[in-house]
Design a protein around this motif. Structure first.
Motif, PDB file in Angstrom:
ATOM      1  N   GLY A 132       0.785  -1.221   0.000  1.00 33.49           N
ATOM      2  CA  GLY A 132       0.000   0.000   0.000  1.00 33.49           C
ATOM      3  C   GLY A 132       0.816   1.270   0.000  1.00 33.49           C
ATOM      4  N   THR A 133       2.139   1.157  -0.096  1.00 36.94           N
ATOM      5  CA  THR A 133       2.988   2.347  -0.090  1.00 36.94           C
ATOM      6  C   THR A 133       3.942   2.312  -1.278  1.00 36.94           C
ATOM      7  OG1 THR A 133       4.802   1.417   1.268  1.00 36.94           O
ATOM      8  CG2 THR A 133       2.907   2.338   2.419  1.00 36.94           C
ATOM      9  N   ASN A 134       4.321   3.505  -1.731  1.00 33.82           N
ATOM     10  CA  ASN A 134       5.267   3.678  -2.825  1.00 33.82           C
ATOM     11  C   ASN A 134       4.907   2.770  -4.001  1.00 33.82           C
ATOM     12  OD1 ASN A 134       7.429   4.941  -4.080  1.00 33.82           O
ATOM     13  ND2 ASN A 134       8.985   3.645  -3.149  1.00 33.82           N
ATOM     14  N   ARG A 135       5.767   1.815  -4.378  1.00 34.34           N
ATOM     15  CA  ARG A 135       5.527   1.011  -5.586  1.00 34.34           C
ATOM     16  C   ARG A 135       4.915  -0.354  -5.288  1.00 34.34           C
ATOM     17  NH1 ARG A 135      10.330   1.301  -9.874  1.00 34.34           N
ATOM     18  NH2 ARG A 135      11.502   0.155  -8.290  1.00 34.34           N
ATOM     19  N   SER A 136       4.501  -0.571  -4.049  1.00 27.93           N
ATOM     20  CA  SER A 136       3.888  -1.854  -3.693  1.00 27.93           C
ATOM     21  C   SER A 136       2.383  -1.824  -3.873  1.00 27.93           C
ATOM     22  CB  SER A 136       4.211  -2.216  -2.237  1.00 27.93           C
ATOM     23  OG  SER A 136       5.563  -2.595  -2.095  1.00 27.93           O
ATOM     24  N   ALA A 237      -2.365   5.641   8.208  1.00 24.88           N
ATOM     25  CA  ALA A 237      -2.563   4.916   6.946  1.00 24.88           C
ATOM     26  C   ALA A 237      -2.743   5.887   5.792  1.00 24.88           C
ATOM     27  CB  ALA A 237      -3.764   3.986   7.061  1.00 24.88           C
ATOM     28  N   GLU A 238      -3.553   6.918   5.998  1.00 21.83           N
ATOM     29  CA  GLU A 238      -3.778   7.901   4.931  1.00 21.83           C
ATOM     30  C   GLU A 238      -2.496   8.671   4.611  1.00 21.83           C
ATOM     31  OE1 GLU A 238      -6.925  10.103   6.682  1.00 21.83           O
ATOM     32  OE2 GLU A 238      -8.506   8.776   5.919  1.00 21.83           O
ATOM     33  N   ASN A 239      -1.686   8.911   5.621  1.00 23.60           N
ATOM     34  CA  ASN A 239      -0.455   9.655   5.407  1.00 23.60           C
ATOM     35  C   ASN A 239       0.521   8.874   4.545  1.00 23.60           C
ATOM     36  OD1 ASN A 239       1.392  11.795   5.750  1.00 23.60           O
ATOM     37  ND2 ASN A 239       2.346  10.748   7.483  1.00 23.60           N
ATOM     38  N   VAL A 240       0.764   7.620   4.878  1.00 26.57           N
ATOM     39  CA  VAL A 240       1.770   6.853   4.146  1.00 26.57           C
ATOM     40  C   VAL A 240       1.263   6.413   2.774  1.00 26.57           C
ATOM     41  CG1 VAL A 240       2.884   6.084   6.259  1.00 26.57           C
ATOM     42  CG2 VAL A 240       1.134   4.640   5.226  1.00 26.57           C
ATOM     43  N   GLU A 241      -0.050   6.371   2.596  1.00 27.94           N
ATOM     44  CA  GLU A 241      -0.608   6.118   1.266  1.00 27.94           C
ATOM     45  C   GLU A 241      -0.697   7.400   0.453  1.00 27.94           C
ATOM     46  OE1 GLU A 241      -4.342   4.163   1.642  1.00 27.94           O
ATOM     47  OE2 GLU A 241      -3.483   2.271   2.327  1.00 27.94           O
ATOM     48  N   GLU A 242      -0.266   8.505   1.049  1.00 35.08           N
ATOM     49  CA  GLU A 242      -0.252   9.802   0.388  1.00 35.08           C
ATOM     50  C   GLU A 242      -1.641  10.212  -0.104  1.00 35.08           C
ATOM     51  OE1 GLU A 242       3.774  10.366  -1.808  1.00 35.08           O
ATOM     52  OE2 GLU A 242       3.313   8.220  -1.941  1.00 35.08           O
ATOM     53  N   GLY A 243      -2.660   9.823   0.668  1.00 30.67           N
ATOM     54  CA  GLY A 243      -4.023  10.254   0.395  1.00 30.67           C
ATOM     55  C   GLY A 243      -4.730   9.491  -0.697  1.00 30.67           C
ATOM     56  N   GLY A 244      -4.058   8.545  -1.335  1.00 30.13           N
ATOM     57  CA  GLY A 244      -4.657   7.826  -2.454  1.00 30.13           C
ATOM     58  C   GLY A 244      -5.173   6.458  -2.073  1.00 30.13           C
ATOM     59  N   ARG A 245      -5.063   5.511  -3.012  1.00 34.72           N
ATOM     60  CA  ARG A 245      -5.484   4.126  -2.821  1.00 34.72           C
ATOM     61  C   ARG A 245      -6.968   4.022  -2.473  1.00 34.72           C
ATOM     62  NH1 ARG A 245      -0.467   0.707  -3.288  1.00 34.72           N
ATOM     63  NH2 ARG A 245       1.135   2.305  -3.338  1.00 34.72           N
ATOM     64  N   PRO A 246      -7.865   4.439  -3.369  1.00 36.21           N
ATOM     65  CA  PRO A 246      -9.299   4.341  -3.069  1.00 36.21           C
ATOM     66  C   PRO A 246      -9.755   2.917  -2.836  1.00 36.21           C
ATOM     67  CG  PRO A 246      -8.929   4.886  -5.393  1.00 36.21           C
ATOM     68  CD  PRO A 246      -7.615   5.040  -4.703  1.00 36.21           C
ATOM     69  N   ASP A 247      -9.050   1.922  -3.401  1.00 31.78           N
ATOM     70  CA  ASP A 247      -9.433   0.525  -3.179  1.00 31.78           C
ATOM     71  C   ASP A 247      -9.190   0.085  -1.738  1.00 31.78           C
ATOM     72  OD1 ASP A 247     -10.157   0.338  -5.812  1.00 31.78           O
ATOM     73  OD2 ASP A 247      -8.300  -0.606  -6.470  1.00 31.78           O
ATOM     74  N   CYS A 248      -8.497   0.914  -0.956  1.00 29.11           N
ATOM     75  CA  CYS A 248      -8.174   0.542   0.422  1.00 29.11           C
ATOM     76  C   CYS A 248      -9.180   1.096   1.419  1.00 29.11           C
ATOM     77  CB  CYS A 248      -6.765   1.029   0.769  1.00 29.11           C
ATOM     78  SG  CYS A 248      -5.470   0.198  -0.180  1.00 29.11           S
ATOM     79  N   GLY A 249     -10.313   1.612   0.932  1.00 27.88           N
ATOM     80  CA  GLY A 249     -11.344   2.125   1.821  1.00 27.88           C
ATOM     81  C   GLY A 249     -11.805   1.122   2.869  1.00 27.88           C
ATOM     82  N   PRO A 250     -12.064  -0.152   2.502  1.00 26.52           N
ATOM     83  CA  PRO A 250     -12.493  -1.116   3.522  1.00 26.52           C
ATOM     84  C   PRO A 250     -11.457  -1.342   4.615  1.00 26.52           C
ATOM     85  CG  PRO A 250     -13.064  -1.903   1.328  1.00 26.52           C
ATOM     86  CD  PRO A 250     -12.199  -0.696   1.130  1.00 26.52           C
TER      87      PRO A 250
END
Length: 636
Positions: A132-136, A237-250
């Motif tokens: 869930g971070t950087n290129r993973s 979690a939101e910080n290290v995902e840089e505010g993205g990753r909408p699939d990670c809402g659950p």
């Protein structure tokens, strides 16, 4: 399947068979591996399957492992690994370095000095982006199964147990034939926490971990004995995902649902507690923690160390007076040399005597260190002292009472700053001036029998050393250090990957008192940390809660005080209805981990009296921290 270890074979066999690698004879000298691998390192990324599907796309999440390893050798090498969520959002180290990549997307700039220093000495450096971070792929879950599996899967790949590929999706299989499979994990803060968690899985191939300012229980990062510090894992979690990753809402919703604001222990927190699994740790542990760390508090080190010691895990510790600071920035030359020999021993099998050296090094005064064969916190004995009208005494005094009114606008420094003046916001109890030095080393606790006036009540307890001292200024923005304009270089610099870092110097503060341990609790959790209950005003409740781990010498001539108050506004949220709290002093006590045992305490002049407390000079009161305390953990 285990790979062969060239260094573990009998020396005679190596010489007679002629199978020793060309560089083997020159690689180790004077008990240290030497920089004999001078060629430009091989730099590559391998995406390792975790077996998890955090983002719900129906595919196993792959995590990116960026690798720098020696070139031009058939000799298998061990791995130094730092698994982190911070490589693109926040950076690593004192200078907040990020990963960088060349035009083809190959890893180029590695944060920190590990690749510059250790790759020429025959190690690979592997920096893993947590899921869930950087290129993973996947989703970060703040210490949960996704985080831990991210790093564990890479160790499994290094040992031929998990698949790796040369692309985040599809791609060609990649094996780690260049590695011995032996891994040492290192990292500060969140990164060191991952090392603790992976070690607690007992994964084969993990030989040592070096957790620096690391968490052992995520509950104790966000909560304390039923009370909240006012922030929650979803923010991190939101910080290290840089505010993205909408699939990670659950996944984020699970973090919200599993971390109730009332501070109760829930399954989310127990899943992120590594202490129950300390028995599975087979790796050695070199722990580092700042005794002034108010971000990842010292209880994280203390309870982890106790669990490891109870199971006989090989271990070493440095305890500094700094805050949340990497030893590279407060004891650089000694750190690099010690870490070098530690990895050489545990990953290259070098018999350099490091395990026979003192296992503990403690900073007693700024830049003044003492060594011990073993950390004395393991041998400390509990000494119980009781608050009374005469101060802090070895025996309970029947019939004594005290009270205070919770004022959420005040904090521990307000309570401690004028010990000779009465305050309605706290109860203060002190020893007389000590006739001998008193060393506290370990994790203490406070037991209170409290009578609330409202249905809600939060409690804080603080141990204070009253007397003049010069300390590291761990309350300043640098938490005990200051950057200089000069640099020093550690290892080989390459284009795009500099090995030079800003030097630092110690910052100090002259104070007339120092807070050496603190703890907090919600009285509504007196019966259970998993379920709070409304309090009945006017009824007594007894609760024991922990103080932070300490290693501190109260010098002769100083006084030791216990302060009990309500909301410490520096750290905890107030209760719904702050009110007055009464204390039954005969059933209230503090348990101290004393080196030398209880006789050392009772011989130190405990006929305490309030009127003998020192007058604190206003210019020598410790400043309130400029560092942000109630925050989501960051890698700064």
């Amino acid at each position: 399947m285990r790979r062969s270890h060239w260094w573990a074979l009998p020396c005679a066999a190596l010489v007679l068979s002629g199978t020793a690698p060309v560089a083997a004879a020159d690689q180790v000298r004077d008990g240290r591996s030497q920089p004999v691998f001078a060629a430009e390192p091989v730099r590559e990324t391998v995406w390792v399957e975790t077996g998890l599907d955090g983002d719900g796309d129906g595919l196993s999440d792959r995590v990116a492992a960026d690798i720098a390893r020696p070139a031009g050798t058939d000799q298998p090498v061990p791995v130094i690994m730092d698994a982190s969520p911070y490589y693109s959002c926040c950076g690593r180290g004192n200078e907040s370095e990020l990963k960088t990549y060349d035009e083809q997307g190959r890893p180029l700039g590695f944060p920190l000095f590990y690749d510059n220093y250790f790759v020429p000495r025959g190690y690979a450096t592997v920096l893993v982006d947590l899921a869930g971070t950087n290129r993973s792929e996947g989703c970060v879950d703040v210490g949960g199964p996704s985080d831990i599996t991210s790093a564990k899967a890479v160790i499994d790949w290094l040992n031929g147990r998990s698949p790796g590929f040369d692309a985040p999706t599809g791609g060609n299989p990649v094996e780690a034939g260049w590695s011995t499979g032996d891994v040492g994990m290192i990292g500060k803060s969140y990164d060191g926490t991952i090392a603790n968690g992976v070690a607690a899985t007992g994964v084969e191939g993990l030989r040592t971990i070096v957790p620096i300012g690391a968490i052992s229980s995520w509950y104790d990062y966000y909560r304390s004995d039923g009370v909240s510090f006012g922030f929650d894992p979803v923010g991190l979690a939101e910080n290290v995902e840089e505010g993205g990753r909408p699939d990670c809402g659950p996944v984020k919703q699970q973090l919200i649902d599993g971390a109730p604001a009332n501070g109760d222990v829930t399954p989310l927190w127990t899943e992120r507690d590594h202490l129950p699994n300390a028995g599975q740790v087979t790796a050695s542990v070199f722990a580092v923690h700042g005794l002034g760390d108010l971000n990842v508090k010292t209880i994280q080190f203390g309870q982890w160390w106790d669990a490891l010691a109870a199971r006989g895990v090989p271990r070493k510790v440095w305890l500094s007076q700094t805050g949340h600071v990497d030893p590279f920035d407060f004891r650089r030359a000694e750190w690099v040399d010690t870490l070098h020999r530690w990895f050489d021993h545990w990953l290259l099998g070098v018999d350099n005597g490091i395990t026979e050296e003192p296992a503990a090094s403690i900073e007693r005064a700024p830049d003044t260190w003492v060594d011990e064969p073993d950390w004395s916190g393991e041998q400390a004995q509990d000494a119980v002292l009781y608050p009374s009208a005469d101060g802090l005494v070895p025996q309970p005094a029947p019939g004594g009472t005290a009270s205070f009114t919770d004022d959420p606008a005040l904090d521990e420094y307000d309570w401690a700053a004028q010990p000779d003046q009465p305050s309605p916001a706290r109860a203060l109890f002190s020893t007389a001036s000590l006739t001998d030095d008193l060393r506290l080393a370990g994790t203490g606790s406070v037991t209170v029998t409290a009578v609330p006036s409202t249905p809600t009540a939060h409690l804080s307890a603080v141990l204070v050393d009253y007397g003049p001292a010069t300390t590291r200024d761990y309350l300043s923005p640098g938490e005990g250090i200051r950057n200089l304009r000069t640099e020093s270089c550690w290892g080989e610099s390459r284009p795009g990957d500099d090995s030079c870092y800003l030097d630092t110097e110690t910052t100090t503060a002259d104070v007339d008192f120092e807070i050496i341990a603190r703890g907090w609790a919600d009285l509504a959790n007196h019966a259970s940390l998993s379920e709070e209950e409304p309090l009945e005003p006017g009824q007594p409740y007894t609760m024991t809660f922990r103080l932070a781990t300490a290693d501190h010498v109260v010098p002769a001539g100083h006084q030791l005080a216990l302060i009990i108050g309500g909301t410490d506004s520096m750290f905890i949220v107030p209760p719904g209805q702050p009110g007055q709290i009464g204390l039954d002093l005969a059933q209230t006590s503090v348990t101290l981990p004393v080196v030398g045992g209880a006789p050392a305490v009772t011989a130190s002049g405990l006929e305490a009296a309030f009127d003998r407390l020192p007058q604190v000079r206003p210019d020598r009161v410790p400043p309130r921290p400029d560092v942000q305390l109630n925050r989501d953990e960051t890698g700064s």
